[in-house]
Design a protein around this motif. Sequence first.
Motif, PDB file in Angstrom:
ATOM      1  N   ARG A   1      -4.260  22.587  -5.747  1.00 14.38           N
ATOM      2  CA  ARG A   1      -3.613  23.745  -5.107  1.00 14.38           C
ATOM      3  C   ARG A   1      -4.215  25.076  -5.574  1.00 14.38           C
ATOM      4  NH1 ARG A   1       2.109  21.584  -7.294  1.00 14.38           N
ATOM      5  NH2 ARG A   1       2.142  19.546  -6.259  1.00 14.38           N
ATOM      6  N   TYR A   2      -4.964  25.037  -6.660  1.00 22.13           N
ATOM      7  CA  TYR A   2      -5.538  26.272  -7.209  1.00 22.13           C
ATOM      8  C   TYR A   2      -6.497  26.887  -6.182  1.00 22.13           C
ATOM      9  CZ  TYR A   2      -8.375  29.320 -10.182  1.00 22.13           C
ATOM     10  OH  TYR A   2      -9.051  30.385 -10.716  1.00 22.13           O
ATOM     11  N   GLU A   3      -6.301  28.138  -5.901  1.00 14.64           N
ATOM     12  CA  GLU A   3      -6.987  28.814  -4.802  1.00 14.64           C
ATOM     13  C   GLU A   3      -8.505  28.771  -4.936  1.00 14.64           C
ATOM     14  OE1 GLU A   3      -6.766  33.257  -4.125  1.00 14.64           O
ATOM     15  OE2 GLU A   3      -5.354  32.539  -2.589  1.00 14.64           O
ATOM     16  N   GLY A   4      -9.020  28.821  -6.144  1.00 17.47           N
ATOM     17  CA  GLY A   4     -10.468  28.872  -6.319  1.00 17.47           C
ATOM     18  C   GLY A   4     -11.158  27.526  -6.314  1.00 17.47           C
TER      19      GLY A   4
ATOM     20  N   PHE B   1      -1.447  30.337 -12.407  1.00 11.63           N
ATOM     21  CA  PHE B   1      -1.242  29.232 -11.463  1.00 11.63           C
ATOM     22  C   PHE B   1      -0.543  28.067 -12.147  1.00 11.63           C
ATOM     23  CE2 PHE B   1      -2.146  25.948  -8.450  1.00 11.63           C
ATOM     24  CZ  PHE B   1      -2.607  24.871  -9.201  1.00 11.63           C
TER      25      PHE B   1
END
Length: 558
Positions: free
Chosen positions: A436-439, A473
């Motif tokens: 799920r971490y955006e990066g 996060f």
Amino acid sequence: MGARSTAAERRTVAELVQERWGDHRPGLWFEERTLTHHEVAAGAAARAALLTDLLPSRAQPHVGVLLDNTPEFPLWLGAAALAGAAVAGINPTRRGPELARDILHTECRVLVTERTHLPLLDGLELPGVRVLVTDTQAYEDLLAPYADARPEPGPGRATPRSRFLLYFTSGSTGAPKAAICSQGRLAAAGRSLVGHFGVRADDVHYICMPMFHGNAVIADWAPALAAGAGVALRRRFSASGFLPDVRAYGATYFTYVGRAVQYILQTPPRADDRDNPLRTGFGTEAGAVDAAAFEERFGVRLVEGYGSSEGGAAIQWSPGTPKGVTGRAAPGDDLAVIDPETGAECPAALFGADGLLLNGHEAIGELVNRGPNPFEGYWRNPAADAARGRGGWYWTGDLFYRDADGYLYFAGRTDDRLRVDSENLAAAVIENILARYEGADAVAVYAVPDPVAGDQVMAAVAGTFDPPAFEAFLRAQPDLGTKMAPRFVRVLDRMPVTATNKIHRAGLRREGFRCADPVWWRPTGEPESAGYRLLSGADVEALVARYRARGREELLLR
């Protein structure tokens, strides 16, 4: 642990090849070349006759195929079927002694390859192996006398029990083992998938996964052959070439493994992405988030299935299966989630109001088939046979949990289980959270040994990594257990994968925190508020000294 005997399994792949004789519809596409079904059957017959003459008397009827996805690969599959021989798919990413080991272990007296792969054979000791190079005049001259061969059954040829495939496990952990698949089992698998997906004779199956692996042959080529559908080949998987190929060939069905779906999703989106003929993608480990994104973007439903490579267990998706669920056991299978340490069945999974798994530490176990199953063993590897079939059950090597309604959820591989502070964790569960971490373009979670006891969590993140943002996060994830946060985070440009596009966890695990990429870490004993900092050379030396002091330095090389 014998195979089931059904009416479908009494058919052979050879019979399916013979049925295509006289069918002059287009049946195989590759780049600028098109063959009819009849031409494919005729080509298989010619190669079967050649193979029969080339194999020494009393030799194992095995032919190694070291090819990309070119027309020669399915032609030699058909040839082996007609000749009652077995194809060993040789992995072109293997090198040196390991490559020679695969060829010699499967006792291939004939090896079919192409000029682009000849450098791989330089310097290898392959006594008694006849090498055929397909894209040469010498090969054409060798085939010419057999041009009039017909795919007719002969005495002593194929039976449902005839070995047909010797396909290696992916090699992500340990030395690859050659799993056996008979003609009867492959024909049955093909016919089963035809019924499950409603495959028609006018369909086109796009094969972009490597044919030396069971996925492409069993789940893509076999149902096309059983239904009389066409096959379009891609020499090697290409994310950018995927949609143009699908449109050019009119492909309606494809299979995928590992990160292929993720790579396709990373291509630049276009307004006409949904303008394509695909109906279905069938595979495994795409992940619920990527599957939903793929359907939204391309208008194509991905069906996540599960079948152990060796055929000992299968889970079927069916309409109404909840999202994130692999499915239920196939009819006749007695599947259970077993604690490998006690041999007892794990309790049902419990979920919170938000759908989060509450009791993963006790609900996650190894998927086991306790009933009859079609596992046919490994080629000359009794130790591996015994490990798979210990106690009369088939142990898949995969972690699952099961809810009260009997739905099964994939939780990773048994070698991807971590033990942190005496608590058992499944790498796949942590991966699903970190994804799920955006990066993150891709995430892998694996164990590195703790200097004192058990394991520590290490994550590899391909993409962009901002330590403060990552820490924020982690704090925001309600289902991240207290032992799940990574101690080490390795940052890569691209995730390493095996030849079958599965994350190469064995390599990541072996390198651990002593790798060339930047590694961020939170030292043991420091408060979480201290955050991640870059691991320095001095840090590595101090860490290794701690392992050495505890007599655990050798675990860093596992």
